[in-house]
Design a protein around this motif. Structure first.
Motif, PDB file in Angstrom:
ATOM      1  N   LEU A  42      28.328 -14.860 -10.434  1.00 28.55           N
ATOM      2  CA  LEU A  42      27.953 -14.343  -9.064  1.00 28.55           C
ATOM      3  C   LEU A  42      26.487 -14.019  -9.563  1.00 28.55           C
ATOM      4  N   THR A  44      24.173 -16.684  -8.552  1.00 32.10           N
ATOM      5  CA  THR A  44      23.969 -16.799  -7.118  1.00 32.10           C
ATOM      6  C   THR A  44      22.582 -15.761  -6.258  1.00 32.10           C
ATOM      7  N   TYR A  45      22.720 -15.077  -6.952  1.00 29.34           N
ATOM      8  CA  TYR A  45      21.801 -14.038  -6.234  1.00 29.34           C
ATOM      9  C   TYR A  45      20.261 -13.633  -6.823  1.00 29.34           C
ATOM     10  N   THR A  51      26.878 -20.434  -3.060  1.00 29.07           N
ATOM     11  CA  THR A  51      27.681 -20.453  -4.495  1.00 29.07           C
ATOM     12  C   THR A  51      28.616 -21.686  -4.419  1.00 29.07           C
ATOM     13  N   PHE A 103      32.821 -20.458  -6.693  1.00 27.33           N
ATOM     14  CA  PHE A 103      33.844 -19.263  -6.101  1.00 27.33           C
ATOM     15  C   PHE A 103      34.901 -18.312  -5.995  1.00 27.33           C
ATOM     16  N   ALA A 125      35.668 -17.245  -9.685  1.00 26.03           N
ATOM     17  CA  ALA A 125      34.974 -15.838  -9.558  1.00 26.03           C
ATOM     18  C   ALA A 125      36.151 -14.370  -8.527  1.00 26.03           C
ATOM     19  N   LYS A 126      36.052 -15.096  -7.573  1.00 25.28           N
ATOM     20  CA  LYS A 126      36.856 -14.516  -6.861  1.00 25.28           C
ATOM     21  C   LYS A 126      38.499 -13.718  -7.557  1.00 25.28           C
ATOM     22  N   MET A 143      33.899 -11.935  -7.363  1.00 28.78           N
ATOM     23  CA  MET A 143      33.065 -12.404  -6.064  1.00 28.78           C
ATOM     24  C   MET A 143      34.525 -11.549  -4.636  1.00 28.78           C
ATOM     25  N   ASP A 175      29.354  -9.145   3.130  1.00 30.21           N
ATOM     26  CA  ASP A 175      28.483  -9.397   1.620  1.00 30.21           C
ATOM     27  C   ASP A 175      29.463  -8.493   0.930  1.00 30.21           C
ATOM     28  N   ASN A 182      29.956  -9.606  -1.934  1.00 34.05           N
ATOM     29  CA  ASN A 182      29.214  -9.730  -3.449  1.00 34.05           C
ATOM     30  C   ASN A 182      27.713 -10.214  -4.456  1.00 34.05           C
ATOM     31  N   ASN A 232      28.894  -6.269  -5.705  1.00 34.51           N
ATOM     32  CA  ASN A 232      28.763  -6.789  -6.536  1.00 34.51           C
ATOM     33  C   ASN A 232      28.146  -6.366  -7.413  1.00 34.51           C
ATOM     34  N   PHE A 233      27.202  -7.802  -6.863  1.00 37.33           N
ATOM     35  CA  PHE A 233      26.383  -7.762  -8.068  1.00 37.33           C
ATOM     36  C   PHE A 233      25.285  -6.539  -9.440  1.00 37.33           C
TER      37      PHE A 233
END
Length: 277
Positions: A9, A12-13, A25, A30, A33-34, A39, A142, A144, A147-148
């Motif tokens: 995660l 990715t950012y 990702t 993904f 992480a999901k 994610m 998004d 994700n 969450n980040f």
């Protein structure tokens, strides 16, 4: 929290120089992480459904759990736990309503004529003016990045409807441990720092002083201050005080001064269970 999923995660950012301009990702990453709950697939949801589900989550989450999550985050630096109490407090002030559009801003052509007009929900806007924002529709949102931000800083979009919706879902699903003695000591130390503020201290000065009592980055401390302001713990005696034109604090945090100290009633309501023990 699964370290591999968290790393996927974050990568990715975020890079060594901060935000990444290109975000990607790997499909297999993904999926992993999901599977660990860090994610998510893009989400499309309307304002009206968002409000309905937020209010449903509020009935399923106790105020004790929301506050406990904040306190338990202080020594562990589980910043995702820290975020939910602000979203819960804001959600408790909301009522079921339909999207009610009102102009929130305009974009202009060089000749001064209006090029674009943006809208928000008037009812959402008036929950906490200047903070709470509700869009008509959220399309392929998004989650994700939300969450980040929760995990890295404790949330930076408190008041945005889609963030409230997401934050409450994550809080509802989280297994929050009881605060430790260390957590409570840190909370007491934070309150002591606030209480000892000089009359003209502002949020920026408070952020620097909090570094002595809680292991944290500058941005983490800023989020703590904004959360305490959302809860009314940091309650300005006046909202007419001058605010720096480039301030990115919430209005309550920006208007707070050291002379205001902390609001005893709000502290007792949110954290009295642990402070009295």
């Amino acid at each position: 929290m699964d370290k591999k999923a968290k790393n996927i995660l974050f990568k990715t950012y975020w890079g060594s120089n901060g935000w990444l301009s290109e975000r990607e990702t790997k499909p297999e990453d993904f999926v992993y992480a999901k599977g660990q709950g860090l994610m998510f697939n893009p989400v499309s949801i309307s304002h009206d459904v968002c409000i309905s589900e937020i209010l449903a989550w509020v009935t399923k989450i106790s105020s004790t759990k929301a506050a406990q999550a904040f306190v338990s985050s202080l020594s562990t630096r589980r910043l995702d736990w820290r975020s939910g109490v602000a979203s819960y407090h804001l959600a408790c002030q909301m009522a079921l309503h339909r999207y009610t559009p009102v102009v929130s801003g305009n974009g202009y052509f060089p000749d001064g004529t209006v090029a674009t007009t943006s809208y928000t929900c008037a009812v959402c806007r008036d929950v906490v003016p200047g903070l709470t924002i509700g869009d008509d529709k959220y399309t392929d949102e998004d989650l994700n990045i939300l969450n980040f931000e929760r995990i890295k800083w404790g949330g930076v979009r408190h008041g945005q409807l889609i963030y409230t919706w997401f934050d409450l879902q994550e809080l509802a699903h989280a297994d929050i441990p009881a605060p430790t003695d260390e957590d409570v000591l840190i909370l007491r130390d934070i309150l002591a720092i606030i209480e000892s503020s000089q009359p003209n201290d502002h949020a920026g000065a408070l952020e620097k002083r909090l570094a002595s009592v809680i292991k944290s980055s500058k941005n983490e401390r800023r989020v703590i201050i904004d959360i305490l302001a959302h809860l009314g713990v940091l309650k300005p005696a006046s909202f007419e005080r001058p605010i720096h034109g480039k301030s990115d604090w919430s209005e309550a945090a920006a208007c707070w001064r050291g002379q205001d100290k902390f609001d005893c009633e709000a502290v007792s309501k949110q954290f009295g269970k642990w402070l009295r023990s």
